[in-house]
Design an enzyme around this catalytic site. Structure first.
Site, PDB file in Angstrom:
ATOM      1  N   LYS A   1     -24.096  15.600  88.500  1.00 51.79           N
ATOM      2  CA  LYS A   1     -25.045  15.555  89.604  1.00 51.79           C
ATOM      3  C   LYS A   1     -25.552  14.132  89.884  1.00 51.79           C
ATOM      4  O   LYS A   1     -25.551  13.679  91.028  1.00 51.79           O
ATOM      5  CB  LYS A   1     -26.208  16.470  89.228  1.00 51.79           C
ATOM      6  CG  LYS A   1     -27.343  16.464  90.165  1.00 51.79           C
ATOM      7  CD  LYS A   1     -28.503  17.169  89.525  1.00 51.79           C
ATOM      8  CE  LYS A   1     -29.094  16.319  88.413  1.00 51.79           C
ATOM      9  NZ  LYS A   1     -30.397  16.804  87.960  1.00 51.79           N
ATOM     10  N   THR A   2     -25.956  13.456  88.813  1.00 47.35           N
ATOM     11  CA  THR A   2     -26.502  12.114  89.015  1.00 47.35           C
ATOM     12  C   THR A   2     -25.438  11.170  89.553  1.00 47.35           C
ATOM     13  O   THR A   2     -25.712  10.320  90.403  1.00 47.35           O
ATOM     14  CB  THR A   2     -27.093  11.578  87.693  1.00 47.35           C
ATOM     15  OG1 THR A   2     -28.032  12.539  87.203  1.00 47.35           O
ATOM     16  CG2 THR A   2     -27.804  10.267  87.914  1.00 47.35           C
TER      17      THR A   2
ATOM     18  N   ASP B   1     -33.806  15.280  94.237  1.00 47.02           N
ATOM     19  CA  ASP B   1     -33.124  15.724  93.025  1.00 47.02           C
ATOM     20  C   ASP B   1     -33.892  16.898  92.411  1.00 47.02           C
ATOM     21  O   ASP B   1     -35.092  17.036  92.622  1.00 47.02           O
ATOM     22  CB  ASP B   1     -33.099  14.543  92.044  1.00 47.02           C
ATOM     23  CG  ASP B   1     -32.234  14.835  90.843  1.00 47.02           C
ATOM     24  OD1 ASP B   1     -31.393  15.747  90.914  1.00 47.02           O
ATOM     25  OD2 ASP B   1     -32.405  14.143  89.825  1.00 47.02           O
ATOM     26  N   GLU B   2     -33.231  17.728  91.636  1.00 46.08           N
ATOM     27  CA  GLU B   2     -33.868  18.880  90.955  1.00 46.08           C
ATOM     28  C   GLU B   2     -34.680  19.715  91.946  1.00 46.08           C
ATOM     29  O   GLU B   2     -35.826  20.096  91.669  1.00 46.08           O
ATOM     30  CB  GLU B   2     -34.792  18.397  89.826  1.00 46.08           C
ATOM     31  CG  GLU B   2     -34.122  17.545  88.773  1.00 46.08           C
ATOM     32  CD  GLU B   2     -33.369  18.337  87.723  1.00 46.08           C
ATOM     33  OE1 GLU B   2     -33.133  19.543  87.932  1.00 46.08           O
ATOM     34  OE2 GLU B   2     -32.994  17.741  86.703  1.00 46.08           O
TER      35      GLU B   2
ATOM     36  N   GLN C   1     -31.473  27.026  87.140  1.00 46.71           N
ATOM     37  CA  GLN C   1     -32.256  26.265  86.164  1.00 46.71           C
ATOM     38  C   GLN C   1     -33.706  26.099  86.590  1.00 46.71           C
ATOM     39  O   GLN C   1     -34.402  25.185  86.137  1.00 46.71           O
ATOM     40  CB  GLN C   1     -31.621  24.900  85.928  1.00 46.71           C
ATOM     41  CG  GLN C   1     -30.272  24.992  85.228  1.00 46.71           C
ATOM     42  CD  GLN C   1     -29.752  23.626  84.825  1.00 46.71           C
ATOM     43  OE1 GLN C   1     -30.351  22.932  84.015  1.00 46.71           O
ATOM     44  NE2 GLN C   1     -28.633  23.222  85.398  1.00 46.71           N
TER      45      GLN C   1
ATOM     46  N   ARG D   1     -27.137  23.539  77.133  1.00 40.36           N
ATOM     47  CA  ARG D   1     -27.397  22.226  76.515  1.00 40.36           C
ATOM     48  C   ARG D   1     -26.318  21.896  75.494  1.00 40.36           C
ATOM     49  O   ARG D   1     -26.160  20.752  75.081  1.00 40.36           O
ATOM     50  CB  ARG D   1     -28.753  22.195  75.772  1.00 40.36           C
ATOM     51  CG  ARG D   1     -29.978  22.442  76.603  1.00 40.36           C
ATOM     52  CD  ARG D   1     -30.046  21.587  77.804  1.00 40.36           C
ATOM     53  NE  ARG D   1     -29.515  22.297  78.961  1.00 40.36           N
ATOM     54  CZ  ARG D   1     -29.226  21.720  80.118  1.00 40.36           C
ATOM     55  NH1 ARG D   1     -29.384  20.432  80.274  1.00 40.36           N
ATOM     56  NH2 ARG D   1     -28.753  22.424  81.125  1.00 40.36           N
TER      57      ARG D   1
END
Length: 720
Positions: free
Chosen positions: A40-41, A220-221, A255, A606
């Site tokens: 994503k980043t 973002d997020e 998420q 994770r």
DNA sequence: CCCGTCGTTATTTTT
DNA sequence: TAACGACGGG
């Protein structure tokens, strides 16, 4: 096609197809559904670089917002690596953008140009002072609701405030607090979003100016955005008014785990409706975990109804099957974790490969005790917060008061510490005079009132300290000096240092060292009002834990709550306490249960290589020992993706989620009962015993509560 | 103002 | 269980 490709900058060639699509998209709003570990980043930073280099966009017209300072820093660094001009783009957290905006347009917002940000603790102080009948505990409950109200952009007179708390008293407390807060000229966290929104909403010219400036807004997020942030985004982008600002949001609905703090998963679920013509791109290639882990995660999260839907595919291959371990009690759980970590360590697996995840902070103590005993090094993420320490807050209050002498909370904090005779009663008198007479400084409030000799002397001493420090701050000879100098001066002359030295000697605390550390942290800020404000912003807008003395390159096991793991990854993950009542937490409504399930999904994803789940039959919590049922979520994992160790409870079957009673009892669904006929489910919750409890309103009148599991086939769901 | 005692209360917490 | 706040006495 070929010719065009060779035209593209190098950084595009490393992208996969879906990533590339997201980067080069233009012309309509864009929603990037980015699964865990899907790069994503990389996509956002590449998009920024691409817009600047290839689309020749002025970096000044790009705004990229994140939720954490860590994410903002990472994004800025990586974007700059791709395109140096990205340093001129605005890459900030939502809240620091709010602070930037409010400082620039402070008059329109009605705040002090030198405002500082009150944290929760400061808010509680202000609530108790603006509504004196409340205890601190009661005030905390109100503060929580006030913050939530601001997350939804609700003012004290908003009708919808009832949805937070319909009690009239809440409105009164909120109104009293807000008035008192505005008298200080400072803001709280909620204001950093809500106030810019209100200013833009009511100021057409300024709104147009913003929309002209920001040609591209990236968020973002996005699944963590709250209603206030959504409203702000709408104003800033002018999308409702048909502006041509390009809006791109990135997030993962699976998420979204911060509902309790105002995050609204509906923002991302409804984005395509709110921003018509939206293009949706899914990033579904996962570069972090092995396929077995992803399949396990998928088999859980697909039980959620409110999701846009996506399926992650591992780029790294099949890997090892996750392990579910049943243990008698929590002591065995701790022992088991310690032993697999030690065994692996003997085979040269570093401690830092491991993370132990838990739902409740209270679960960490068992691990701590045993790990200390067995000499397994560990770190706890997210416990002690540097900025929350009493002594640090004292120094920060001094700094805040020096730039804004209307700051009631800071005044109360520092004016009598160490004790100089200016007690709470005297403080109240001074503040009341300050408010009544609308003075420019709290210090002026004291001019019109009579103080006892003792109070007067103490207050005069305090005022002369403020004068001294103000002179140091505003001196013409400050060129080249650092803020550290002022902080050290305050530390000494205010006698805080001496005050805490005494405590350190008696209780063995580190307070004077902390005070010194804060001074050192100010090394990179100039001694000026602007430097001071920047320094305070950098602290107040970054509430992450600072265990800086022990950096993370040490080899230790990580103990961490599930919430705190977001954005992190570990080679080996243990999710502990997989029991109903703990995880999911008991008495969850359907929507909350979906959020708990997302939390489980976050935890699973994770893990890079190995995943362990532990579930105990008995657990001691809050001094009570309880018999536990395996977590509902365990039964949702497809048995093919799980290896089971230990004694399996007889009631439990892996992959039994096809059991009709395991889910589906949601509010609004129609049911048929043999004895009562047709009805509608008016509420559904999941009890701590792992059973659904539903309330049914029958169409022929009357309502009843059922545990469907005990009704067997007398109660059935009408499928639509 | 400090200290002991008693009672209360227990998710998660990017800013 | 244990941690924290409220409260009263010295």
């Amino acid at each position: 096609m070929e010719a065009e490709d060779s035209d593209l900058p190098d950084y595009l060639s490393v992208l996969n197809e879906e990533q590339l699509q997201a980067v080069v998209h233009e012309g309509s709003p864009l929603l990037i559904l980015a699964g865990a570990g899907s790069g994503k980043t990389r996509v956002i930073t590449t998009k920024i670089a691409y817009l600047i280099d290839k689309k020749h966009l002025d970096p000044y017209s790009i705004l990229a917002v994140t939720f954490t300072k860590k994410a903002a820093n990472e994004m800025r660094q990586r974007a700059e690596l791709l395109s140096p001009k990205a340093q001129y783009a605005q890459i900030k957290t939502f809240h620091s953008w709010g602070a930037y905006f409010l400082r620039k347009y402070y008059q329109a917002a009605g705040v002090s140009s030198t405002f500082t940000v009150y944290d929760e603790d400061d808010m509680v102080t202000l609530v108790t002072k603006s509504y004196p009948s409340l205890t601190r505990v009661q005030a905390s409950a109100f503060v929580h609701k006030i913050s939530l109200a601001k997350d939804y952009c609700l003012e004290p007179d908003s009708l919808e405030l009832d949805q937070i708390d319909s009690d009239e008293k809440f409105r009164e407390v909120y109104a009293a607090y807000q008035q008192r807060l505005e008298a200080t000229g400072n803001v709280d966290f909620g204001d950093l979003i809500m106030k810019p929104y209100l200013v833009l909403r009511d100021n057409e010219a300024l709104k147009l100016e913003m929309q002209k400036r920001y040609r591209v807004i990236l968020v973002d997020e996005y699944q963590d955005s709250n209603v206030a942030q959504f409203l702000l985004l709408k104003e800033l982008s002018g999308i409702a008014a048909g502006s041509s600002t390009y809006v791109c949001v990135v997030g993962d609905d699976d998420q979204s785990i911060y509902k309790f703090r105002g995050a609204e998963v509906q923002n991302i679920l409804n984005f395509q409706n709110q921003f018509p013509g939206t293009k949706l791109v899914r990033l579904q290639t996962n570069y972090r975990s092995t396929q077995e882990i992803l399949s396990c995660a998928d088999s859980v999260v697909r039980n959620n109804e409110s999701r846009l839907g996506k399926t992650l595919v591992a780029a790294r291959g099949k890997g090892k099957k996750p392990t579910l371990v049943f243990l008698p009690d929590q002591d065995d759980e701790v022992e088991f974790c310690a032993s697999i970590i030690e065994q692996a360590h003997e085979k040269n697996v570093p401690y830092s490969d491991w993370a132990i995840l838990y739902r409740l902070n209270a679960q960490s103590s068992g691990f701590e005790h045993t790990f200390i005993h067995k000499k397994i090094p560990y770190q706890i993420v997210g416990s002690l917060k540097f900025y929350e320490r009493e002594e640090i807050k004292d120094l920060l209050a001094w700094l805040g008061f020096l730039v804004n002498q209307k700051d009631e909370v800071s005044f109360r904090r520092i004016s009598n510490k160490p004790a100089r005779g200016v007690g709470p009663g005297t403080q109240d008198k001074i503040i009341n005079a300050f408010i009544d007479e609308k003075c420019q400084s709290i210090l002026d409030g004291a001019k019109s009132i009579k103080l006892t000799k003792k109070a007067k002397d103490g207050f005069d001493a305090f005022v002369s300290l403020v004068d001294d420090f103000s002179k140091s701050l505003n001196s013409k000879e400050n060129e080249g000096k650092k803020l550290t100098e002022l902080i050290s001066e305050i530390n000494e002359k205010s006698l805080l240092n001496e005050y805490y030295k005494g405590q350190d000697e008696i209780s063995g605390t580190q307070k004077t060292a902390n005070l010194e550390e804060l001074a050192n942290n100010a090394m990179f800020y100039p001694l000026s009002v602007q430097g001071l404000l920047d320094f305070l912003d950098s602290i107040q807008l970054d509430r992450t834990t600072q265990d800086e003395d022990e950096s993370d390159d040490q080899d230790r096991v990580t103990l961490i709550t599930l919430h705190n793991t977001k954005g992190l990854e570990f080679n080996r993950v243990i999710i502990s306490g997989m029991e109903n009542g703990i995880f999911p937490r008991e008495d969850k409504s359907f929507a909350e249960l979906e959020e708990e399930r997302r939390l489980f999904y976050v935890g699973i994803t994770r893990a890079r290589n190995e995943l362990y789940l532990t579930s105990t039959r008995q657990r001691r919590l809050y001094g009570r020992t309880n018999y536990m049922e395996p977590s509902l979520f365990l039964s949702e994992i497809d048995g093919a993706y799980l290896r089971v160790l230990g004694q399996k409870p007889s009631s439990f079957a892996v992959g039994s989620a096809s059991d009709p009673f395991a889910k589906k009892w949601t509010k609004g669904k129609i049911v048929f009962h043999d004895d009562y006929g047709e009805g509608v489910i008016s509420s559904a919750r999941f009890s701590g015993e792992g059973k659904w409890v539903i309330n049914v309103d029958f169409f022929n009148g009357g309502s009843k509560v059922f545990i469907p599991e005990f009704q067997q086939n007398r109660l059935t769901l009408q499928e639509e």
